[in-house]
Motif scaffolding. Sequence first.
Motif, mmCIF file in Angstrom:
data_model
loop_
_atom_site.group_PDB
_atom_site.id
_atom_site.type_symbol
_atom_site.label_atom_id
_atom_site.label_comp_id
_atom_site.label_asym_id
_atom_site.label_seq_id
_atom_site.Cartn_x
_atom_site.Cartn_y
_atom_site.Cartn_z
ATOM 1 N N ALA A 280 0.478 -0.734 0.584
ATOM 2 C CA ALA A 280 0.117 0.050 0.187
ATOM 3 C C ALA A 280 1.058 1.353 0.028
ATOM 4 C CB ALA A 280 -0.888 0.059 1.459
ATOM 5 N N ALA A 281 0.494 1.871 -0.859
ATOM 6 C CA ALA A 281 0.783 3.884 0.029
ATOM 7 C C ALA A 281 -0.332 4.282 0.099
ATOM 8 C CB ALA A 281 0.823 3.953 -1.804
ATOM 9 N N ASN A 282 0.000 5.423 0.582
ATOM 10 C CA ASN A 282 -0.198 6.313 1.840
ATOM 11 C C ASN A 282 -0.123 8.117 1.811
ATOM 12 O OD1 ASN A 282 -1.527 7.589 4.276
ATOM 13 N ND2 ASN A 282 -3.031 5.585 4.823
ATOM 14 N N VAL A 283 -0.974 8.444 1.915
ATOM 15 C CA VAL A 283 -0.551 10.226 1.444
ATOM 16 C C VAL A 283 -1.138 10.805 2.750
ATOM 17 C CG1 VAL A 283 -0.648 11.611 0.137
ATOM 18 C CG2 VAL A 283 -0.322 10.123 -0.715
ATOM 19 N N ARG A 284 -0.339 12.092 3.782
ATOM 20 C CA ARG A 284 -1.417 12.244 5.182
ATOM 21 C C ARG A 284 -0.759 13.982 4.384
ATOM 22 N NH1 ARG A 284 -1.958 10.190 11.122
ATOM 23 N NH2 ARG A 284 -2.845 8.383 9.865
ATOM 24 N N LEU A 285 -1.495 14.435 5.108
ATOM 25 C CA LEU A 285 -1.083 15.449 5.385
ATOM 26 C C LEU A 285 -2.023 16.182 6.547
ATOM 27 C CD1 LEU A 285 -3.160 17.182 1.934
ATOM 28 C CD2 LEU A 285 -0.431 16.724 2.444
ATOM 29 N N ALA A 286 -0.755 16.812 7.585
ATOM 30 C CA ALA A 286 -1.171 16.742 8.502
ATOM 31 C C ALA A 286 -0.624 18.413 9.023
ATOM 32 C CB ALA A 286 -0.315 16.083 9.852
ATOM 33 N N PHE A 287 -1.430 18.652 9.974
ATOM 34 C CA PHE A 287 -1.433 20.903 11.120
ATOM 35 C C PHE A 287 -1.260 20.095 11.866
ATOM 36 C CE2 PHE A 287 -4.159 19.835 6.519
ATOM 37 C CZ PHE A 287 -3.030 20.868 4.963
ATOM 38 N N PRO A 288 0.290 20.528 12.699
ATOM 39 C CA PRO A 288 0.375 20.315 13.882
ATOM 40 C C PRO A 288 -0.157 21.483 14.815
ATOM 41 C CG PRO A 288 2.441 19.326 12.827
ATOM 42 C CD PRO A 288 1.756 19.838 11.972
ATOM 43 N N ILE A 289 -1.138 21.545 15.437
ATOM 44 C CA ILE A 289 -1.047 23.310 16.410
ATOM 45 C C ILE A 289 -0.498 23.492 17.859
ATOM 46 C CG2 ILE A 289 -2.528 24.943 17.251
ATOM 47 C CD1 ILE A 289 -4.648 23.492 14.708
ATOM 48 N N LYS A 290 0.697 24.203 17.976
ATOM 49 C CA LYS A 290 0.669 24.285 19.430
ATOM 50 C C LYS A 290 0.041 24.977 20.330
ATOM 51 C CE LYS A 290 5.523 24.722 21.406
ATOM 52 N NZ LYS A 290 6.680 25.326 21.320
ATOM 53 N N LEU A 291 -0.554 24.625 20.831
ATOM 54 C CA LEU A 291 -1.221 25.200 21.606
ATOM 55 C C LEU A 291 -0.248 25.212 22.811
ATOM 56 C CD1 LEU A 291 -3.973 22.043 22.152
ATOM 57 C CD2 LEU A 291 -3.860 23.958 20.717
ATOM 58 N N ASN A 292 0.672 25.371 23.634
ATOM 59 C CA ASN A 292 1.595 25.329 24.666
ATOM 60 C C ASN A 292 2.757 25.515 24.503
ATOM 61 O OD1 ASN A 292 1.402 23.049 25.959
ATOM 62 N ND2 ASN A 292 -1.076 23.847 27.362
ATOM 63 N N SER A 293 3.226 24.959 25.247
ATOM 64 C CA SER A 293 4.638 24.368 25.614
ATOM 65 C C SER A 293 4.669 23.064 25.336
ATOM 66 C CB SER A 293 5.804 25.140 26.624
ATOM 67 O OG SER A 293 4.869 25.167 27.741
ATOM 68 N N ARG A 294 3.495 22.571 25.916
ATOM 69 C CA ARG A 294 3.716 21.233 26.068
ATOM 70 C C ARG A 294 1.902 20.767 25.250
ATOM 71 N NH1 ARG A 294 6.548 19.406 29.925
ATOM 72 N NH2 ARG A 294 7.639 21.117 31.966
ATOM 73 N N ALA A 295 1.362 21.447 25.160
ATOM 74 C CA ALA A 295 0.466 20.655 23.839
ATOM 75 C C ALA A 295 0.534 20.732 22.597
ATOM 76 C CB ALA A 295 -0.970 20.620 24.898
ATOM 77 N N THR A 296 0.291 19.769 21.850
ATOM 78 C CA THR A 296 -0.045 19.853 20.670
ATOM 79 C C THR A 296 -1.205 19.409 19.959
ATOM 80 O OG1 THR A 296 1.920 20.287 20.543
ATOM 81 C CG2 THR A 296 0.625 19.535 18.262
ATOM 82 N N LEU A 297 -1.497 19.877 19.416
ATOM 83 C CA LEU A 297 -2.953 19.078 18.588
ATOM 84 C C LEU A 297 -3.217 18.904 17.142
ATOM 85 C CD1 LEU A 297 -6.028 18.787 18.468
ATOM 86 C CD2 LEU A 297 -6.398 21.291 17.936
ATOM 87 N N THR A 298 -2.530 17.692 16.637
ATOM 88 C CA THR A 298 -2.678 17.641 15.557
ATOM 89 C C THR A 298 -3.577 17.229 14.087
ATOM 90 O OG1 THR A 298 -0.552 17.099 15.851
ATOM 91 C CG2 THR A 298 -0.884 16.509 13.712
ATOM 92 N N PRO A 299 -4.609 17.576 13.496
ATOM 93 C CA PRO A 299 -5.350 17.361 12.537
ATOM 94 C C PRO A 299 -4.649 16.761 11.448
ATOM 95 C CG PRO A 299 -5.678 19.599 12.839
ATOM 96 C CD PRO A 299 -4.651 19.206 13.501
ATOM 97 N N TYR A 300 -5.611 15.634 10.648
ATOM 98 C CA TYR A 300 -4.876 15.637 9.379
ATOM 99 C C TYR A 300 -6.497 14.776 8.293
ATOM 100 C CZ TYR A 300 -5.527 10.291 10.755
ATOM 101 O OH TYR A 300 -6.620 9.007 10.966
ATOM 102 N N VAL A 301 -5.913 14.449 7.173
ATOM 103 C CA VAL A 301 -6.841 14.229 6.313
ATOM 104 C C VAL A 301 -5.628 13.176 5.694
ATOM 105 C CG1 VAL A 301 -8.464 16.183 5.882
ATOM 106 C CG2 VAL A 301 -6.242 16.180 4.787
ATOM 107 N N ALA A 302 -6.302 12.642 5.337
ATOM 108 C CA ALA A 302 -5.115 11.107 4.330
ATOM 109 C C ALA A 302 -6.012 10.398 3.472
ATOM 110 C CB ALA A 302 -4.362 10.535 5.093
ATOM 111 N N VAL A 303 -5.419 9.199 2.050
ATOM 112 C CA VAL A 303 -5.308 8.669 1.737
ATOM 113 C C VAL A 303 -4.552 7.456 1.625
ATOM 114 C CG1 VAL A 303 -4.939 9.661 -0.162
ATOM 115 C CG2 VAL A 303 -6.347 8.101 -0.606
#
Length: 349
Positions: A280-303
Amino acid sequence: MKLNALLKTLGFLALAATPVVAGTAPAPKNPIAPAPANDDLGINATLGYDSSYVWRGVTYGSNWVSAGLNGDLLLVGGAGEDGAGSTSLLWDVSWGFLAGDNDSFTPAFSGAPFPFSTLGNDSNSFQRLQLGAAFAHDFGPAVVSLGYRYFYNMGDLADQKGYNTSSIFTPFGTGNGYHGMKDTQEVYLGISTAVGPIDLAASANYDLSNDGWYFDLTASTTVAITDAISFVPSFNVGYANNYTWQFTPDSVNTFSGGAGGLFGSGVGESGGDDVSGWAAANVRLAFPIKLNSRATLTPYVAVNMPLGALSNVAQSSQSNPFLGAGGVNPPSTGFETTWYAGAALSIRF
């Protein structure tokens, strides 16, 4: 007299400029704050949601909810400023489940005519616990890791006891030569490096329980959008060699159209019991969002795009005469192209 007055004035100025405590320097106008103590334990806690659970090219089902912990422990410090020469112990533990028990493998009995419509539900539960540990050494140009993983598979997909108590005739508990998934031990060798702005990671994974290999290569890069938001595109490709994705050989034989597996006539086996080739091949586009010095939210889309060897592993009514005669069409979504999305919240302790 003028000379004496001048000397007195100079003496007064010198006394005023002398520090109050002998041997100490005057306090700076803009003092530098002391560096904070390093209280980082090196542990990450993660909570995630994926609209589909895709693992090594196979889509196991929809609505995957997971939680995990991972960390690193420095064993030997590196001599170089970049950490080259260091050795660390990496560890991780994670658990996830299919919310709603909507797996990708169960035939749609409810839409079939009698008596097939009475054979049970059209879904199976699945949960997975994963434990891992690895030694990683930084050689400078690349980091090499040698590790071990243990997978404990639970739920109806992993039922190996014969009959499933929740449904008399579900594919992973029929006692008809189809025994779901094995709990699996795995050893792996990984390597990661960077070529300019491109990060590369490759691994060779050997399944000790099922005697098969899975190789993969991932390329990614990080583009800063703002100080807090980044864009991380990545591409992964996998190759299988006698691999079963932790399913038993009977299970894989059924997926590939074998007659001796699930719902088969028991006469011969037209399918294979493992897979070899590009998976299989997988393509992913992620958008890490640094909420503060310790927390990160990472939404993504993929196929996820199964390739030749894996895309051919799909049940069909044509290859299962018993099901075809009853108008039952086993799903092949586990081995087809899947678009999915999700998000993960990671907190560093």
